[in-house]
Write a protein that holds these residues in place. Structure first.
Motif: not given
Length: 386
Positions: A192-206, A212-226
């Motif tokens: 499970f998660s903690d809603p206050s951990y979700h920082l999509p604005h950080f993931y956009e910058l990650f 390089e190979q992880d950058r698509p994941f972070w873009r997807e994480a930003a959308a998923a967190s929002r």
């Protein structure tokens, strides 16, 4: 109060909510500098920072008398925003020396709390610390440049993020993000998660600076967190639980307590949503959400803040951190466009840092809100990314 039409990431313009309400640049800057000074070297019932020897320092959780990755990473983010490299490096050196694992199932993660002498109390990590460490290190790299290890800030950030996504691929340990949902976990082993951990604005910058190979994941994480935050925040009150399942429903009670309600951890959700809107303006729901939350709290005096069910029913239990909750309610004004936004900014301005035993968490949230509402919680990118 007015809102600009474009996000800070593309325009480089950051709203100064205090200035919009008539406070001068001089008094805003003085307020920020005084608060930073108070946290670092103020009276003993206000300060939370303590230097150690020639090269280390820590933020003390004054309510528990321990040192937490939450506070250490928050302190590093505050320091880079305040252009205070000495404090940043002292905090990082302490965390790197005493808290970061060098082997085993938690390699490159940080023990989530230790004693002021560096003795670990628990070995396990808390992912909100890792994400703040990584973002603060990237900002430090962009603002000050990299030095020799461990002050090769950008490389250190990538080491942390690499572990966050790939820990356990060799058979030992667990990642901090659920790979199926792209959502951050409460701890690496939790489902499970903690809603206050979700920082999509950080993931956009990650997504711009991680491996390089992880950058698509972070873009997807930003959308998923929002998207996740829309399910975790109540549609009428705007309140979110401390812990929530991946579908956004409150998580079942844990061995260490019942976290289905709106209490201390959950305060940060409003602040994170406000800053995400300020930086990226990617989800118009964030405006509606911030209005809802402020509407809920508008009739309640700060001294009457309590624990609440997410549908708004109060418990007899008072808030442990009322000043911190006020700070995050005010930070929601970065996104809110309703009639309560001005009220919370003015009320926050008129509220001093908290004093006493419980001041640590309140004053961390307070300082982030002071930075954000003054337009000084900023993105720092390397020149090729800026």
């Amino acid at each position: 109060m007015t809102t600009s039409t474009q996000d800070a990431f593309y325009t480089g313009h950051y709203r100064n909510c205090f200035k919009e309400l008539g406070y001068s640049e001089q008094e805003i800057a003085a307020r920020l500098e005084q608060a930073w000074s108070d946290l670092l070297t103020g009276d003993e019932d206000v300060r939370i920072y303590y230097p150690v020897g020639d090269d280390k320092g820590y933020f003390l959780d004054t309510g528990n008398l321990d040192v937490r990755t939450e506070g250490m990473s928050y302190g590093m983010m505050m320091a880079v925003q305040m252009d205070d490299q000495e404090v940043f490096d002292r905090l990082w050196t302490f965390a790197k020396t005493y808290m970061q694992h060098t082997e085993g199932r938690y390699k490159d993660y940080f023990a989530w709390h230790c004693k002021p002498d560096g003795t670990r109390i628990s070995q396990g990590p808390a992912p909100d610390g890792e994400e703040f460490f990584a973002m603060a290190l990237f900002f430090a790299s962009a603002r000050w440049g990299d030095g020799p290890a461990p002050y090769d800030y950008a490389d250190q950030a990538r080491i942390i993020l690499r572990a966050c996504l790939h820990q356990g691929e060799d058979g030992e340990g667990d990642p901090m993000w659920d790979h199926e949902t792209r959502l951050i976990k409460f701890i690496p082993e939790s489902p499970f998660s903690d809603p206050s951990y979700h920082l999509p604005h950080f993931y956009e910058l990650f997504a711009l600076q991680a491996d390089e190979q992880d950058r698509p994941f972070w873009r997807e994480a930003a959308a998923a967190s929002r998207a996740y935050l829309q399910t975790a925040c109540h549609p009428v009150t705007g309140l979110s639980p401390e812990y929530a399942n991946y579908d956004g429903t409150p998580a079942e009670p844990q061995r260490h307590g019942d976290f289905r309600h709106f209490f201390s951890d959950a305060y940060r959700t409003a602040a994170n949503i406000g800053l995400d809107w300020e930086w990226f303006r990617a989800d118009p729901w964030q405006v509606e959400q911030s209005n809802r939350l402020q509407q809920f709290f508008r009739p309640i005096d700060v001294e009457d803040y309590r624990r609440y069910t997410i549908d708004g029913q109060p418990f007899d239990e008072p808030s442990l951190h009322p000043v911190g909750l006020l700070a995050t309610n005010a930070m929601a004004s970065l996104a809110a466009d309703g009639p309560d936004a001005e009220h919370f900014v003015r009320l926050f301005w008129d509220t001093p840092l908290r004093k006493g035993v419980r001041r640590y968490y309140d004053n961390c949230l307070y300082f982030f809100s002071l930075l954000a509402l003054s337009g000084r919680f900023r993105i720092y990118l390397p020149r090729e990314e800026a």
